[in-house]
Write a protein that holds these residues in place. Structure first.
Motif, mmCIF file in Angstrom:
data_model
loop_
_atom_site.group_PDB
_atom_site.id
_atom_site.type_symbol
_atom_site.label_atom_id
_atom_site.label_comp_id
_atom_site.label_asym_id
_atom_site.label_seq_id
_atom_site.Cartn_x
_atom_site.Cartn_y
_atom_site.Cartn_z
ATOM 1 N N THR A 65 -99.485 -62.856 21.003
ATOM 2 C CA THR A 65 -98.713 -63.822 20.217
ATOM 3 C C THR A 65 -97.832 -63.062 19.254
ATOM 4 N N ARG A 66 -96.571 -63.447 19.180
ATOM 5 C CA ARG A 66 -95.630 -62.825 18.253
ATOM 6 C C ARG A 66 -94.986 -63.907 17.400
ATOM 7 N N ARG A 67 -94.875 -63.626 16.117
ATOM 8 C CA ARG A 67 -94.280 -64.592 15.211
ATOM 9 C C ARG A 67 -92.853 -64.899 15.635
ATOM 10 N N ASP A 86 -81.485 -61.210 17.443
ATOM 11 C CA ASP A 86 -82.138 -62.260 16.664
ATOM 12 C C ASP A 86 -83.145 -61.717 15.653
ATOM 13 N N ARG A 87 -83.275 -60.400 15.593
ATOM 14 C CA ARG A 87 -84.351 -59.801 14.798
ATOM 15 C C ARG A 87 -84.243 -60.120 13.316
ATOM 16 N N TYR A 88 -83.030 -60.272 12.839
ATOM 17 C CA TYR A 88 -82.852 -60.494 11.405
ATOM 18 C C TYR A 88 -82.454 -61.933 11.078
ATOM 19 N N LEU A 89 -82.615 -62.817 12.048
ATOM 20 C CA LEU A 89 -82.361 -64.234 11.785
ATOM 21 C C LEU A 89 -83.422 -64.781 10.830
ATOM 22 N N PRO A 90 -83.034 -65.616 9.871
ATOM 23 C CA PRO A 90 -84.051 -66.328 9.085
ATOM 24 C C PRO A 90 -84.936 -67.150 10.022
ATOM 25 N N LEU A 91 -86.186 -67.316 9.644
ATOM 26 C CA LEU A 91 -87.139 -67.989 10.529
ATOM 27 C C LEU A 91 -86.703 -69.400 10.877
ATOM 28 N N VAL A 126 -95.198 -70.220 11.172
ATOM 29 C CA VAL A 126 -94.395 -70.389 9.964
ATOM 30 C C VAL A 126 -94.924 -71.618 9.218
ATOM 31 N N SER A 127 -94.343 -71.914 8.070
ATOM 32 C CA SER A 127 -94.750 -73.088 7.312
ATOM 33 C C SER A 127 -94.143 -74.355 7.917
ATOM 34 N N LYS A 128 -94.719 -75.501 7.551
ATOM 35 C CA LYS A 128 -94.150 -76.769 8.011
ATOM 36 C C LYS A 128 -92.744 -76.962 7.463
ATOM 37 N N THR A 129 -92.513 -76.489 6.245
ATOM 38 C CA THR A 129 -91.181 -76.603 5.647
ATOM 39 C C THR A 129 -90.147 -75.855 6.487
ATOM 40 N N THR A 130 -90.502 -74.663 6.961
ATOM 41 C CA THR A 130 -89.583 -73.893 7.791
ATOM 42 C C THR A 130 -89.291 -74.625 9.092
ATOM 43 N N VAL A 131 -90.326 -75.235 9.673
ATOM 44 C CA VAL A 131 -90.112 -76.016 10.901
ATOM 45 C C VAL A 131 -89.171 -77.174 10.630
#
Length: 240
Positions: A65-67, A86-91, A126-131
């Motif tokens: 599993t990878r974040r 995409d490595r430096y994209l915000p989550l 990630v957090s629910k807020t990020t989703v």
């Protein structure tokens, strides 16, 4: 979350099924294991059962599993990482990009519900807020529709409000694939992170401390980044 004895049995059954499919080659190296797919398999009645089964598979070295990427069957000798571009994209942008790809590929067909926030939070780590931030552009574009809440009686004197879910609309079929895959562009966001107002340039947190600002930093951030309010309106409109 504490699992019941029945849930422990379901976790074990799901784990053993996936393990056997991997060993027989029915799930080849590199096969993705999304919650949407796990939910179609026997025993995966909720995300905690699926996540527990994945934990056992990771312990066996069969799944990784990878974040921001999710889970897949291990590919011997191959490192799995976010693509360089995409490595430096915000989550939140990574969530948006991944969900756009799934809509374009038909993983979530029109008329179906996408996984609940809790499942997406588990999958993306990630957090629910990020989703929520990641889904917001898709909701604004009307590719997704958040349904209303249901009022359900729990006792003679109390009710519980339950979310009915977020469904995929027919709009995903009515736009070209490249448009559907194109990330949301915020032309109004300054590249240096500083916002212009009243002839001055400040970061959002600096404006939240300004004497003209009538709201908290959290409200200001939500209005500007999530709801696209102009900076002055976001600062000077008090909450009800």
């Amino acid at each position: 979350m504490r699992l019941s004895p029945d849930d422990h049995f379901r976790v074990r059954a799901l784990y053993e099924n996936i393990r056997d499919w991997i060993k027989r080659g029915e799930l080849p190296p590199g096969a993705r294991l999304t919650y949407a797919e796990l939910y179609t398999w026997p025993g995966a009645t909720h995300c905690h059962i699926a996540s527990s089964a994945l934990w056992l598979l990771r312990k066996d070295g069969l799944v990784e599993t990878r974040r921001g990427l999710g889970s897949r069957v291990v590919v011997p000798g191959q490192e799995w990482s976010v693509p360089e571009e995409d490595r430096y994209l915000p989550l939140r942008l990574w969530v948006e990009k991944t969900m756009r790809q799934r809509l374009a590929d038909g993983v979530y067909p029109p008329g179906t519900r996408i996984p609940p926030l809790e499942e997406l939070r588990e999958e993306f780590d990630v957090s629910k807020t990020t989703v929520r931030f990641g889904l917001s552009p898709l909701i604004r574009a009307r590719y997704l529709l958040v349904q209303s809440f249901n009022q359900r009686r729990t006792t003679a004197s109390s009710y519980r409000w339950t979310e009915r879910g977020t469904i995929v609309t027919e709009a995903v079929k009515q736009v070209p694939r490249d448009e559907l895959l194109r990330p949301d562009e915020r032309d109004d966001l300054p590249p240096n992170g500083k916002f212009e107002a009243w002839g001055a340039s400040n970061t959002l947190i600096a404006w939240s401390r300004h004497s003209r600002c009538k709201v908290s930093y959290h409200v200001l951030y939500t209005r500007v980044y999530r709801y696209y309010w102009p900076i002055k309106a976001a600062m000077t409109t008090p909450t009800n």
